[in-house]
Design a protein around this motif. Structure first.
Motif, mmCIF file in Angstrom:
data_model
loop_
_atom_site.group_PDB
_atom_site.id
_atom_site.type_symbol
_atom_site.label_atom_id
_atom_site.label_comp_id
_atom_site.label_asym_id
_atom_site.label_seq_id
_atom_site.Cartn_x
_atom_site.Cartn_y
_atom_site.Cartn_z
ATOM 1 N N ALA A 146 8.525 6.064 -2.033
ATOM 2 C CA ALA A 146 7.715 6.987 -1.232
ATOM 3 C C ALA A 146 8.217 8.422 -1.385
ATOM 4 C CB ALA A 146 7.748 6.555 0.236
ATOM 5 N N LYS A 147 9.517 8.587 -1.503
ATOM 6 C CA LYS A 147 10.101 9.930 -1.650
ATOM 7 C C LYS A 147 9.952 10.439 -3.085
ATOM 8 C CE LYS A 147 12.717 13.331 -0.002
ATOM 9 N NZ LYS A 147 14.159 13.307 0.043
ATOM 10 N N LEU A 148 10.180 9.569 -4.048
ATOM 11 C CA LEU A 148 10.155 9.997 -5.452
ATOM 12 C C LEU A 148 8.737 10.243 -5.961
ATOM 13 C CD1 LEU A 148 12.855 7.538 -6.847
ATOM 14 C CD2 LEU A 148 13.084 10.030 -6.709
ATOM 15 N N GLY A 149 7.772 9.510 -5.409
ATOM 16 C CA GLY A 149 6.379 9.698 -5.817
ATOM 17 C C GLY A 149 6.153 9.331 -7.278
ATOM 18 N N GLN A 150 5.261 10.086 -7.927
ATOM 19 C CA GLN A 150 4.929 9.893 -9.349
ATOM 20 C C GLN A 150 4.554 8.439 -9.655
ATOM 21 O OE1 GLN A 150 7.301 12.235 -12.217
ATOM 22 N NE2 GLN A 150 8.589 12.824 -10.475
ATOM 23 N N ASN A 151 3.854 7.850 -8.724
ATOM 24 C CA ASN A 151 3.340 6.493 -8.898
ATOM 25 C C ASN A 151 4.435 5.431 -9.012
ATOM 26 O OD1 ASN A 151 1.019 5.005 -8.822
ATOM 27 N ND2 ASN A 151 0.746 4.945 -11.043
ATOM 28 N N SER A 152 5.645 5.776 -8.550
ATOM 29 C CA SER A 152 6.744 4.803 -8.668
ATOM 30 C C SER A 152 6.568 3.638 -7.693
ATOM 31 C CB SER A 152 8.101 5.482 -8.449
ATOM 32 O OG SER A 152 8.156 6.097 -7.178
ATOM 33 N N GLY A 153 5.731 3.809 -6.668
ATOM 34 C CA GLY A 153 5.474 2.705 -5.736
ATOM 35 C C GLY A 153 4.887 1.494 -6.426
ATOM 36 N N LYS A 154 4.208 1.713 -7.531
ATOM 37 C CA LYS A 154 3.601 0.615 -8.283
ATOM 38 C C LYS A 154 4.658 -0.357 -8.789
ATOM 39 C CE LYS A 154 1.086 0.056 -12.619
ATOM 40 N NZ LYS A 154 0.336 0.748 -13.658
ATOM 41 N N PHE A 155 5.835 0.182 -9.137
ATOM 42 C CA PHE A 155 6.876 -0.712 -9.645
ATOM 43 C C PHE A 155 8.088 -0.796 -8.704
ATOM 44 C CE2 PHE A 155 7.256 3.343 -11.965
ATOM 45 C CZ PHE A 155 8.588 3.692 -11.734
ATOM 46 N N ALA A 156 7.866 -0.462 -7.445
ATOM 47 C CA ALA A 156 8.871 -0.752 -6.402
ATOM 48 C C ALA A 156 8.634 -2.203 -5.985
ATOM 49 C CB ALA A 156 8.691 0.192 -5.227
ATOM 50 N N MET A 157 9.477 -3.104 -6.444
ATOM 51 C CA MET A 157 9.174 -4.536 -6.376
ATOM 52 C C MET A 157 9.595 -5.132 -5.042
ATOM 53 S SD MET A 157 7.608 -4.655 -9.150
ATOM 54 C CE MET A 157 7.265 -6.387 -9.280
ATOM 55 N N GLU A 158 8.762 -4.920 -4.031
ATOM 56 C CA GLU A 158 9.060 -5.406 -2.682
ATOM 57 C C GLU A 158 7.800 -5.933 -2.010
ATOM 58 O OE1 GLU A 158 7.703 -3.713 0.038
ATOM 59 O OE2 GLU A 158 6.991 -1.910 -0.978
ATOM 60 N N VAL A 159 8.012 -6.759 -0.999
ATOM 61 C CA VAL A 159 6.936 -7.155 -0.093
ATOM 62 C C VAL A 159 7.447 -6.926 1.333
ATOM 63 C CG1 VAL A 159 5.465 -9.020 0.742
ATOM 64 C CG2 VAL A 159 6.059 -8.918 -1.685
ATOM 65 N N LYS A 160 6.701 -6.220 2.110
ATOM 66 C CA LYS A 160 7.050 -5.889 3.503
ATOM 67 C C LYS A 160 8.327 -5.034 3.598
ATOM 68 C CE LYS A 160 4.819 -10.011 5.418
ATOM 69 N NZ LYS A 160 4.407 -10.648 4.168
ATOM 70 N N GLY A 161 8.755 -4.473 2.465
ATOM 71 C CA GLY A 161 9.962 -3.650 2.467
ATOM 72 C C GLY A 161 11.188 -4.372 1.950
ATOM 73 N N LEU A 162 11.094 -5.676 1.741
ATOM 74 C CA LEU A 162 12.226 -6.431 1.200
ATOM 75 C C LEU A 162 12.008 -6.684 -0.295
ATOM 76 C CD1 LEU A 162 14.918 -7.906 2.036
ATOM 77 C CD2 LEU A 162 13.574 -10.013 1.946
ATOM 78 N N GLU A 163 13.019 -6.342 -1.082
ATOM 79 C CA GLU A 163 12.916 -6.500 -2.526
ATOM 80 C C GLU A 163 12.693 -7.982 -2.885
ATOM 81 O OE1 GLU A 163 15.223 -4.668 -0.998
ATOM 82 O OE2 GLU A 163 14.629 -2.650 -1.643
ATOM 83 N N ILE A 164 11.807 -8.193 -3.857
ATOM 84 C CA ILE A 164 11.455 -9.552 -4.304
ATOM 85 C C ILE A 164 12.631 -10.162 -5.067
ATOM 86 C CG2 ILE A 164 9.928 -10.844 -5.867
ATOM 87 C CD1 ILE A 164 7.785 -8.734 -5.264
ATOM 88 N N SER A 165 12.858 -11.447 -4.858
ATOM 89 C CA SER A 165 13.960 -12.129 -5.539
ATOM 90 C C SER A 165 13.512 -12.623 -6.921
ATOM 91 C CB SER A 165 14.492 -13.258 -4.656
ATOM 92 O OG SER A 165 13.449 -14.132 -4.281
#
Lengths: 603, 77
Positions: free
Chosen positions: A408-427
């Motif tokens: 959210a802070k870095l922007g530049q569409n990085s949310g697309k590859f922030a690999m989390e659900v509900k805020g917890l990183e996917i295992s």
């Protein structure tokens, strides 16, 4: 109150007040223990909207009714709180010897509330409970602290401790126990650090009474005998969970380079059979376990030996594949670093993999990293960024918030590859060609975690491209598997060694004298699942089905290489999975439990 | 050529239980992976193969009287 400790120990750290309360029969019958107790108590005791890192949050340490009894693997402890990663109910489970000791001290649940005025640790020896000064241990690594406390208090004490990451409120800090086991997920170590609590040291010398010890011993002996005949016992003793690394790659399910791919070209250099040859020193078991799946390993770096339990499969996936660390000694060292610093290897691996991709794309630069060339596969830059995270220096301060906040802070569409659900990183499972596994991640009540419903073999059995019909299996697993987190007992004897599930209701009845059927346990598990959903709804602004969406990478981008190359879910499929899931759960189209479902469950 | 074949876990649904392996007759020796395919077991459902209590790979050619057990994947952590 047979088999249970019988009491809740409440420690108000702000006031220095220590009290006990009796367990209620209603809590036992409807919530059984462990995760069930934690979910009910947190829902009732936390005011909506509390900041997870404020003194108003609580950290619960819960045993189960089987913990400490003559039952294979009955050493599981649940840590639970409002999660700083998700802002909702969070729990994480650890093996070892802690829960039995809590029971022998006379308790089922320990509640930490408020905040200690200075770094402290909790000392418990039966009825003697003290909040002690921890300046000596503050700033030390988790493995180091456990060793120091054992030397100071005695080997018989069981220790749970945080590392520097918990002290610095890194959002994915874990709680460590038994020199290498962790309650890793949902930031339970962060909450402990926010309360100024470095460690809990506990010793109990009481015995536990049971209704029918002879029957319990017979049932437990049967469970052991069933397991000893099963080939997976040998497999787990030899390689532990890392024995699935090769298979996961063959299925294109091994997260690689921040989930850009599902196949890691160097996976054979970090698999369980390589560990046997290169790193494993001995086997390590939890309380009452005949299988000893913990692999105690050694590596050497810069003229020093490092000992660590692992890497487990999840560490191999999230640091090995996802950060592309394709050397077993580097991976073992990375595992030690995370354990000593008190970082969850799943979220920690995911966060650094995310940062590596950001660096590759120019979203993070040398200016942000202090000149560190952050590259996939490079253990030195992995270590430097990990230390920046734990010390909250430079870009590490942002990364310490987890991938959702960082993107959210870095922007530049990085949310697309922030690999989390509900805020917890996917295992550790790439799920674009495994809809049931994807749905499992999407709907897991603590965020992106696999262990509530490991459903990928169901995808393989009924068709990896098939969407329809996946939800009922995911729901069935989401009810069955957490039963063990309620009982305080390891699930591997059931899920890997094929002990029939109804053995556990018989064991519970023999122990407590309270008639529990398997249906009772499944119903209790469904009750807890709906309760944690209510917790999420209560804490969410503008609640909708979007809380269950996976990261966009899964439905906007194809897998790049390996056996699942070019596969991708679609947004329509994601919604189709949710439609079916909500319907089978008795929830509305936004994912809210309907009134009749709540009534059926007594909620 | 007669061999015994059984499975653990979900593989019981395809070949029956390992502890009571069923006898099958194969005309000629062929890699075990081909037999798995003929049993309609989906790719990926078998993680390990045990033959007379020794681990073998998917290219193993069964011998007369082999007791073959198929093991599904474990759930890794």
């Amino acid at each position: 109150m047979l088999a249970y400790g019988g009491k809740i120990l409440r420690i108000n750290l702000s006031k220095g007040k220590i009290t006990t309360e009796n367990l209620s029969e209603d809590l036992i019958k409807n919530y059984v223990g462990g995760r069930g107790f934690a979910a009910r108590l947190l829902y009732d005791e936390l005011k909506p909207g509390v900041d997870p890192l404020s003194p108003d949050n609580k950290l619960l340490i819960a045993s189960g009714p089987l913990s400490g009894l003559f039952v294979p693997g009955a050493g599981k402890t649940t840590f639970a709180s409002k999660s700083p990663a998700t802002g909702s109910y969070g729990d994480s489970n650890v093996g070892g010897m802690l829960a039995p000791e809590i029971k022998y001290a006379g308790y089922d649940v320990i509640i930490l509330e408020g905040k200690a005025v200075q770094p402290s640790y909790i000392y418990i020896e039966n009825d003697k409970v003290e909040i002690r000064d921890a300046k000596k241990y503050w700033g030390r690594g988790a493995i180091t602290t456990e060793k120091m406390l054992k030397e100071d208090l005695g080997e018989q004490f069981q220790i749970a401790t945080i590392g520097p990451a918990g002290e610095k409120l890194v959002k994915f800090a874990c709680i460590s126990h038994d020199f290498g086991r962790q309650a890793g997920r949902t930031g339970v170590g962060t909450v402990m650090g926010s309360k100024n609590i470095k460690a809990i040291a506990i010793r109990g010398t009481r015995s536990l009474k049971m209704k029918d010890p002879k029957l319990l011993k017979k049932l437990s002996s049967d469970i052991i005998a069933i397991g000893q005949k099963h080939p997976n016992t040998k497999l787990f003793i030899e390689q532990g969970t890392a024995s699935v690394t090769n298979w996961s790659n063959e299925q294109g399910a091994f997260p690689t380079r921040n989930f850009q791919s599902g196949y890691f070209e160097d996976h054979k250099k970090i698999s369980g059979d390589v560990m046997i040859k290169e790193t494993i020193v001995t086997n390590k078991a939890c309380f009452g376990c005949p299988m000893a799946c913990g692999k105690y390993a050694k590596t050497r770096k810069n003229n020093r030996d490092y000992y660590v339990e692992g890497p487990e499969y999840e560490t191999a996936a999230m640091i090995g594949g996802d950060c592309a660390i394709g050397n077993i000694h580097d991976l073992t060292y990375a595992n030690w670093l995370c354990d000593e610093l008190g970082v969850d290897t799943i979220s920690g691996g995911s966060v650094i993999a995310f940062a590596m991709e950001c660096y590759e794309k120019g979203i993070i630069t040398d200016k942000d990293t202090g000149g560190v060339k952050l590259k996939f596969g490079d253990i030195d830059s992995f270590e430097k960024i990990l230390r920046q995270i734990v010390n909250r220096e430079g870009i590490g301060d942002l990364l310490a918030e987890g991938v959702r906040v960082a993107a959210a802070k870095l922007g530049q569409n990085s949310g697309k590859f922030a690999m989390e659900v509900k805020g917890l990183e996917i295992s550790g499972y790439e799920s674009r060609k495994a809809p049931a596994m994807l749905l499992s991640y999407m709907t897991c009540d603590i965020g992106g975690h696999h262990n509530r419903a490991w459903a990928i073999t169901h995808d393989i059995a009924v068709g990896r491209d098939k969407i329809e019909g996946k939800a009922p299996k995911v729901i069935e697993l989401q009810h069955q598997r957490p039963i063990f987190d309620m009982l305080g007992c390891c699930r591997l004897q059931w899920v890997e060694l094929e002990t029939p599930l109804d053995y556990y209701s018989q064991v519970l009845t023999a122990a407590t004298g309270i008639k529990f059927t398997l249906d009772d346990l499944i119903k209790a598990s469904e009750r807890v699942w709906n309760l944690t959903r209510l917790f999420l709804i209560r804490e969410s602004k503008d609640f909708s089905r979007k809380v269950d969406y996976p990261p966009a990478r899964f439905y906007e981008e194809k897998v790049q290489t390996g056996p699942t190359k070019d596969s991708m879910a679609t947004k329509e499929q994601v919604n189709q999975l949710l439609d079916e899931y909500y319907e089978f759960r008795g929830w509305d189209k936004d994912g809210r439990p309907k009134a009749e479902k709540l009534k059926e469950l007594g909620l | 050529m007669k061999i015994k074949l059984g499975g653990y876990g979900v593989l019981k649904n395809y070949v029956g239980p390992a502890e009571n392996g069923r006898e099958i007759d194969i005309a000629e020796s062929k890699p075990i992976k081909d037999i798995i395919k003929e049993m309609n077991i989906p790719d990926g459902m078998v993680m390990l193969i045990s033959v007379n209590d020794e681990q073998k790979n998917f290219d193993y050619l069964p011998q007369e009287g082999d007791d073959i057990k198929l093991i599904p994947p474990i759930s890794g952590g």
